[in-house]
Design a protein around this motif. Sequence first.
Motif, PDB file in Angstrom:
ATOM      1  N   GLU A 175      -4.287  85.096  20.915  1.00 38.29           N
ATOM      2  CA  GLU A 175      -5.005  84.240  21.865  1.00 38.29           C
ATOM      3  C   GLU A 175      -4.766  84.693  23.306  1.00 38.29           C
ATOM      4  OE1 GLU A 175      -3.191  83.166  19.337  1.00 38.29           O
ATOM      5  OE2 GLU A 175      -4.854  82.481  18.071  1.00 38.29           O
ATOM      6  N   LEU A 176      -3.495  85.000  23.626  1.00 37.32           N
ATOM      7  CA  LEU A 176      -3.206  85.485  24.978  1.00 37.32           C
ATOM      8  C   LEU A 176      -3.795  86.880  25.207  1.00 37.32           C
ATOM      9  CD1 LEU A 176       0.486  84.286  25.616  1.00 37.32           C
ATOM     10  CD2 LEU A 176      -1.641  83.406  26.594  1.00 37.32           C
ATOM     11  N   ALA A 177      -3.811  87.698  24.148  1.00 38.00           N
ATOM     12  CA  ALA A 177      -4.427  89.020  24.274  1.00 38.00           C
ATOM     13  C   ALA A 177      -5.924  88.881  24.572  1.00 38.00           C
ATOM     14  CB  ALA A 177      -4.218  89.829  22.997  1.00 38.00           C
ATOM     15  N   GLY A 178      -6.530  87.850  23.980  1.00 37.47           N
ATOM     16  CA  GLY A 178      -7.951  87.597  24.240  1.00 37.47           C
ATOM     17  C   GLY A 178      -8.205  87.149  25.661  1.00 37.47           C
ATOM     18  N   LEU A 179      -7.179  86.660  26.333  1.00 41.13           N
ATOM     19  CA  LEU A 179      -7.296  86.323  27.756  1.00 41.13           C
ATOM     20  C   LEU A 179      -6.950  87.523  28.634  1.00 41.13           C
ATOM     21  CD1 LEU A 179      -5.568  82.796  27.813  1.00 41.13           C
ATOM     22  CD2 LEU A 179      -8.020  83.281  27.937  1.00 41.13           C
ATOM     23  N   TYR A 180      -5.948  88.306  28.175  1.00 37.20           N
ATOM     24  CA  TYR A 180      -5.468  89.416  29.010  1.00 37.20           C
ATOM     25  C   TYR A 180      -6.494  90.531  29.156  1.00 37.20           C
ATOM     26  CZ  TYR A 180      -3.218  93.787  30.208  1.00 37.20           C
ATOM     27  OH  TYR A 180      -2.937  95.003  30.789  1.00 37.20           O
ATOM     28  N   PHE A 181      -6.988  91.064  28.035  1.00 40.83           N
ATOM     29  CA  PHE A 181      -7.797  92.280  28.090  1.00 40.83           C
ATOM     30  C   PHE A 181      -9.095  92.117  28.901  1.00 40.83           C
ATOM     31  CE2 PHE A 181      -5.036  93.538  24.554  1.00 40.83           C
ATOM     32  CZ  PHE A 181      -4.714  94.828  24.950  1.00 40.83           C
ATOM     33  N   PRO A 182      -9.890  91.050  28.703  1.00 39.89           N
ATOM     34  CA  PRO A 182     -11.103  90.940  29.533  1.00 39.89           C
ATOM     35  C   PRO A 182     -10.782  90.871  31.017  1.00 39.89           C
ATOM     36  CG  PRO A 182     -11.236  89.463  27.647  1.00 39.89           C
ATOM     37  CD  PRO A 182      -9.838  89.983  27.691  1.00 39.89           C
ATOM     38  N   SER A 183      -9.778  90.077  31.388  1.00 40.82           N
ATOM     39  CA  SER A 183      -9.444  89.953  32.810  1.00 40.82           C
ATOM     40  C   SER A 183      -8.848  91.243  33.363  1.00 40.82           C
ATOM     41  CB  SER A 183      -8.459  88.800  33.021  1.00 40.82           C
ATOM     42  OG  SER A 183      -9.119  87.566  32.875  1.00 40.82           O
ATOM     43  N   ALA A 184      -8.022  91.910  32.561  1.00 41.88           N
ATOM     44  CA  ALA A 184      -7.409  93.155  33.022  1.00 41.88           C
ATOM     45  C   ALA A 184      -8.473  94.184  33.370  1.00 41.88           C
ATOM     46  CB  ALA A 184      -6.467  93.703  31.949  1.00 41.88           C
ATOM     47  N   TYR A 185      -9.480  94.322  32.502  1.00 43.54           N
ATOM     48  CA  TYR A 185     -10.508  95.332  32.760  1.00 43.54           C
ATOM     49  C   TYR A 185     -11.478  94.888  33.853  1.00 43.54           C
ATOM     50  CZ  TYR A 185      -8.798  98.329  29.126  1.00 43.54           C
ATOM     51  OH  TYR A 185      -7.996  99.178  28.393  1.00 43.54           O
ATOM     52  N   ALA A 186     -11.663  93.592  34.020  1.00 36.53           N
ATOM     53  CA  ALA A 186     -12.479  93.132  35.147  1.00 36.53           C
ATOM     54  C   ALA A 186     -11.769  93.432  36.467  1.00 36.53           C
ATOM     55  CB  ALA A 186     -12.752  91.633  35.015  1.00 36.53           C
TER      56      ALA A 186
END
Length: 212
Positions: free
Chosen positions: A130-141
């Motif tokens: 769940e946290l990975a699903g928050l991290y990766f989109p924001s990290a690449y944005a």
Amino acid sequence: MTEPDDDRPLDPAEMLALAERQRRRVDLAYVAPVAVLYLVWGIAWFVGFLLLWLGRVTDWMSLSLAGTVFGVLLVASIVTSAIVGMRIGRGVRGGSTAFQGSVYGISWSLSGMAFAAVGVGLISNGMSPELAGLYFPSAYALMAGIMYLAGAALWNERSQLVLGCLLLVVGSIAPFFGLPTNNLVMAIGGGGGFLVAAAHFALVIRRARHGA
């Protein structure tokens, strides 16, 4: 009947018109590829993140199918970017501009690998899916936002400045909406931003071709 003399010197008005036509041609040579890049990434982000959101909130869209489609869209966008980038680079021979372009292009790949490594490191230390699903989109944005700000500084390009700021805002606020709504924020804010930028450049191209 008197034939036009092609060797006669141009008067000031004709020279000005010729210079304007050349300037417009150079502008189109740069703007058209950028519009294509914004369009393909806009489609990838908007459709991809929208599918990820639908995969978690509906029964008719499976999350695995959404992830597969998003992956295909990202690969297609990366390939398109590489091809378009090489075509833009053909007109640049040596000098500081070529060096800047090369470093900027390589920086996208290096930054992407760095953000991915951080994510893998966090997962290996217990970060939940769940946290990975928050991290990766924001990290690449955030990565894309920083790169577009760098591009704006290098080439004095205001559209990259606006897009970079928008992606920083979207990437920063998306986690506050939680999973899976953060994907909808990314689709509308990030993908929508790319598509608006592409539409802006399409309008610029149309005006330039019609001499407006």
